[in-house]
Design an enzyme around this catalytic site. Structure first.
Site, PDB file in Angstrom:
ATOM      1  N   TYR A 203       0.839  -1.206   0.000  1.00 19.44           N
ATOM      2  CA  TYR A 203       0.000   0.000   0.000  1.00 19.44           C
ATOM      3  C   TYR A 203       0.873   1.254   0.000  1.00 19.44           C
ATOM      4  O   TYR A 203       0.679   2.175  -0.792  1.00 19.44           O
ATOM      5  CB  TYR A 203      -0.921  -0.019   1.227  1.00 19.44           C
ATOM      6  CG  TYR A 203      -1.937   1.093   1.263  1.00 19.44           C
ATOM      7  CD1 TYR A 203      -3.194   0.938   0.670  1.00 19.44           C
ATOM      8  CD2 TYR A 203      -1.660   2.307   1.890  1.00 19.44           C
ATOM      9  CE1 TYR A 203      -4.133   1.964   0.707  1.00 19.44           C
ATOM     10  CE2 TYR A 203      -2.586   3.337   1.930  1.00 19.44           C
ATOM     11  CZ  TYR A 203      -3.826   3.153   1.340  1.00 19.44           C
ATOM     12  OH  TYR A 203      -4.763   4.174   1.371  1.00 19.44           O
TER      13      TYR A 203
ATOM     14  N   LYS B 130       1.160   4.047  -2.968  1.00 18.70           N
ATOM     15  CA  LYS B 130       0.740   5.429  -2.723  1.00 18.70           C
ATOM     16  C   LYS B 130       1.890   6.408  -2.931  1.00 18.70           C
ATOM     17  O   LYS B 130       1.679   7.533  -3.391  1.00 18.70           O
ATOM     18  CB  LYS B 130       0.139   5.563  -1.319  1.00 18.70           C
ATOM     19  CG  LYS B 130      -1.187   4.809  -1.143  1.00 18.70           C
ATOM     20  CD  LYS B 130      -2.261   5.308  -2.094  1.00 18.70           C
ATOM     21  CE  LYS B 130      -3.627   4.698  -1.825  1.00 18.70           C
ATOM     22  NZ  LYS B 130      -4.656   5.150  -2.784  1.00 18.70           N
TER      23      LYS B 130
ATOM     24  N   ILE C 110      -9.345   8.054   7.353  1.00 21.44           N
ATOM     25  CA  ILE C 110     -10.698   8.561   7.126  1.00 21.44           C
ATOM     26  C   ILE C 110     -11.684   7.439   7.451  1.00 21.44           C
ATOM     27  O   ILE C 110     -11.474   6.285   7.067  1.00 21.44           O
ATOM     28  CB  ILE C 110     -10.867   8.980   5.636  1.00 21.44           C
ATOM     29  CG1 ILE C 110      -9.726   9.906   5.174  1.00 21.44           C
ATOM     30  CG2 ILE C 110     -12.237   9.626   5.406  1.00 21.44           C
ATOM     31  CD1 ILE C 110      -9.603  11.223   5.901  1.00 21.44           C
TER      32      ILE C 110
HETATM   33  P1  NAI Z   1     -13.850   2.560   0.351  1.00 25.39           P
HETATM   34  O1  NAI Z   1     -13.516   1.138   0.568  1.00 25.39           O
HETATM   35  O2  NAI Z   1     -14.971   3.190   1.097  1.00 25.39           O
HETATM   36  O3  NAI Z   1     -14.092   2.831  -1.210  1.00 25.39           O
HETATM   37  C1  NAI Z   1     -13.267   2.298  -2.196  1.00 25.39           C
HETATM   38  C2  NAI Z   1     -14.114   1.955  -3.405  1.00 25.39           C
HETATM   39  O4  NAI Z   1     -13.234   1.442  -4.416  1.00 25.39           O
HETATM   40  C3  NAI Z   1     -15.152   0.868  -3.112  1.00 25.39           C
HETATM   41  O5  NAI Z   1     -16.425   1.268  -3.579  1.00 25.39           O
HETATM   42  C4  NAI Z   1     -14.634  -0.337  -3.885  1.00 25.39           C
HETATM   43  O6  NAI Z   1     -15.664  -1.186  -4.374  1.00 25.39           O
HETATM   44  C5  NAI Z   1     -13.869   0.320  -5.006  1.00 25.39           C
HETATM   45  N1  NAI Z   1     -12.870  -0.558  -5.594  1.00 25.39           N
HETATM   46  C6  NAI Z   1     -12.017  -1.409  -4.967  1.00 25.39           C
HETATM   47  N2  NAI Z   1     -11.272  -2.064  -5.858  1.00 25.39           N
HETATM   48  C7  NAI Z   1     -11.665  -1.626  -7.079  1.00 25.39           C
HETATM   49  C8  NAI Z   1     -11.261  -1.935  -8.401  1.00 25.39           C
HETATM   50  N3  NAI Z   1     -10.315  -2.839  -8.656  1.00 25.39           N
HETATM   51  N4  NAI Z   1     -11.859  -1.276  -9.423  1.00 25.39           N
HETATM   52  C9  NAI Z   1     -12.842  -0.363  -9.182  1.00 25.39           C
HETATM   53  N5  NAI Z   1     -13.279  -0.064  -7.950  1.00 25.39           N
HETATM   54  C10 NAI Z   1     -12.683  -0.681  -6.918  1.00 25.39           C
HETATM   55  O7  NAI Z   1     -12.479   3.343   0.622  1.00 25.39           O
HETATM   56  P2  NAI Z   1     -12.109   4.880   0.733  1.00 25.39           P
HETATM   57  O8  NAI Z   1     -11.559   5.104   2.069  1.00 25.39           O
HETATM   58  O9  NAI Z   1     -13.188   5.756   0.240  1.00 25.39           O
HETATM   59  O10 NAI Z   1     -10.867   4.896  -0.280  1.00 25.39           O
HETATM   60  C11 NAI Z   1     -10.818   5.686  -1.437  1.00 25.39           C
HETATM   61  C12 NAI Z   1      -9.369   6.014  -1.723  1.00 25.39           C
HETATM   62  O11 NAI Z   1      -8.839   6.776  -0.637  1.00 25.39           O
HETATM   63  C13 NAI Z   1      -8.468   4.772  -1.867  1.00 25.39           C
HETATM   64  O12 NAI Z   1      -7.557   4.978  -2.939  1.00 25.39           O
HETATM   65  C14 NAI Z   1      -7.728   4.747  -0.538  1.00 25.39           C
HETATM   66  O13 NAI Z   1      -6.468   4.122  -0.639  1.00 25.39           O
HETATM   67  C15 NAI Z   1      -7.603   6.232  -0.246  1.00 25.39           C
HETATM   68  N6  NAI Z   1      -7.348   6.560   1.142  1.00 25.39           N
HETATM   69  C16 NAI Z   1      -8.208   6.149   2.122  1.00 25.39           C
HETATM   70  C17 NAI Z   1      -7.907   6.418   3.445  1.00 25.39           C
HETATM   71  C18 NAI Z   1      -8.793   5.974   4.568  1.00 25.39           C
HETATM   72  O14 NAI Z   1      -8.343   6.035   5.721  1.00 25.39           O
HETATM   73  N7  NAI Z   1     -10.016   5.576   4.338  1.00 25.39           N
HETATM   74  C19 NAI Z   1      -6.688   7.141   3.804  1.00 25.39           C
HETATM   75  C20 NAI Z   1      -5.883   7.566   2.691  1.00 25.39           C
HETATM   76  C21 NAI Z   1      -6.207   7.252   1.405  1.00 25.39           C
END
Ligand code: NAI
Length: 249
Positions: free
Chosen positions: A156, A160, A189
Site C-alpha cells: 500500500y 501510494k 478517514i
Molecule cells: P472505500 O472502501 O470506502 O471505497 C473504495 C471503493 O473502491 C469501493 O467502492 C470499492 O468497491 C472500489 N474498488 C475497490 N477495488 C476496485 C477496483 N479494482 N476497481 C474499481 N473499484 C474498486 O475506501 P475509501 O476510504 O473511500 O478509499 C478511497 C481512496 O482513498 C483509496 O484509494 C484509498 O487508498 C484512499 N485513502 C483512504 C484512506 C482511509 O483512511 N479511508 C486514507 C488515505 C487514502
C-alpha cells in the site's frame, strides 16, 4: 466556488467512502458524473442519490486493474455526455497487513495492480482524451502514506508513494496542453476501507492525528473538488495533505 455546469466528471471507486462523497458533491455542483466502481450496484445507488437531488449521473462497472475497463470508462463518458473534463482516480484497497518478511507476493501484486497500475491505466486514457480538447483537471487519491512509511503495509505504502510520482510526471507532461493533475494525501478517514484493519491498529490511529479524530469522506471530497475547479487554475503537480495534522508531527 464556481459551478461545474457543463462539465463531465469520472470518479472511480464512486460507490463508497471518499469517491461517493466526491460524486455527490460534483453532482450537487452541476457536473454530469460518471460514477464507476467494481461494485456496480453501489455505484448505481450513488447515481440514484445524485439524480434524486436534481443532478445528472450514470453508473458504470469498472475494474481499474483492467486496462480495457479504463479505456471503456472514458469512452462511456464521451458516448453518454459528449466529453470528459474532470477525473478522480480514487478507487483503491487497503492491501494485506503483514511485515515484508512474511508478506504474500499475491497480495503485493494485487495491491500494486489496483492502487498503482489502476491509476496509471486511468491517466493513460483520461489524458489522451483531454489532450484532444486542450483542457482538463485530474485528481489522484494517494494517502499520507504517499510520503510516510507504515510498518506491515509495504505494498500500500509503495503504491501510494508511486502515485505521487506519477501525478508529478503527468502534470509536467500535460501542463502545456492546459490540463492540471494533482494528488491528495488523506489521513485516516472513516470509510469502509478501514473495516478490515486490526482493532489494535484502529485503536492507535486517532492518537496519530493532532485533530484528535479520524477524518470523514466529505472533508477529503472538499479538497478534491477544489482542485478540480477553476479556482485551482494555478495548482498542478502538487500533493495536498488532508490529514488532521498527522504529517506535521
Ligand atoms: P472505500 O472502501 O470506502 O471505497 C473504495 C471503493 O473502491 C469501493 O467502492 C470499492 O468497491 C472500489 N474498488 C475497490 N477495488 C476496485 C477496483 N479494482 N476497481 C474499481 N473499484 C474498486 O475506501 P475509501 O476510504 O473511500 O478509499 C478511497 C481512496 O482513498 C483509496 O484509494 C484509498 O487508498 C484512499 N485513502 C483512504 C484512506 C482511509 O483512511 N479511508 C486514507 C488515505 C487514502
Amino acid at each position: 466556488m464556481s459551478s461545474f455546469a457543463g462539465k463531465v466528471a469520472l470518479v472511480t471507486g464512486g460507490a463508497s467512502g471518499i469517491g461517493a462523497a466526491v460524486s455527490r458533491e460534483l453532482g450537487a455542483k452541476g457536473a454530469c458524473v460518471v460514477v464507476t466502481d467494481i461494485n456496480l450496484d453501489g455505484a448505481q445507488g450513488v447515481v440514484d442519490e445524485i439524480i434524486a437531488a436534481g443532478g445528472t449521473a450514470a453508473a458504470l462497472r469498472q475494474d481499474i486493474a483492467v486496462e480495457a475497463d479504463s479505456k471503456a470508462a472514458v469512452e462511456f463518458a464521451v458516448a453518454t455526455y459528449g466529453q470528459l473534463d474532470l477525473a478522480v482516480n480514487n478507487a483503491g484497497i487497503g492491501g494485506g497487513i503483514a511485515p515484508i518478511a512474511q508478506a504474500s507476493t499475491d497480495d503485493w501484486r494485487r495491491t500494486i495492480d489496483i492502487n498503482l497500475n489502476g491509476v496509471f491505466y486511468g491517466l493513460r486514457y483520461q489524458l489522451e482524451h483531454m489532450m484532444t480538447r486542450g483542457s482538463g483537471s485530474v485528481v489522484n487519491v494517494s494517502s499520507i502514506l504517499g510520503t510516510n512509511g507504515q510498518a506491515n503495509s509495504a505494498a500500500y505504502v509503495s503504491a501510494k508513494h508511486a502515485v505521487v510520482g506519477l501525478t508529478k510526471t503527468a502534470a509536467l507532461e500535460v501542463s502545456p496542453h492546459g490540463i492540471r493533475v494533482n494528488a491528495v494525501g488523506p489521513g485516516y478517514i472513516n470509510t469502509p476501507l478501514l473495516e478490515n484493519a486490526p482493532q489494535e491498529m484502529l485503536d492507535g490511529l486517532v492518537g496519530l492525528h493532532p485533530a484528535g479524530r479520524l477524518g470523514n469522506a466529505e472533508e477529503v471530497a472538499a479538497i478534491i473538488v477544489f482542485l478540480l475547479s477553476d479556482e485551482a487554475s494555478f495548482v498542478t503537480g502538487s500533493y495536498h495533505l488532508v490529514d488532521g495534522g498527522y504529517s506535521a508531527r
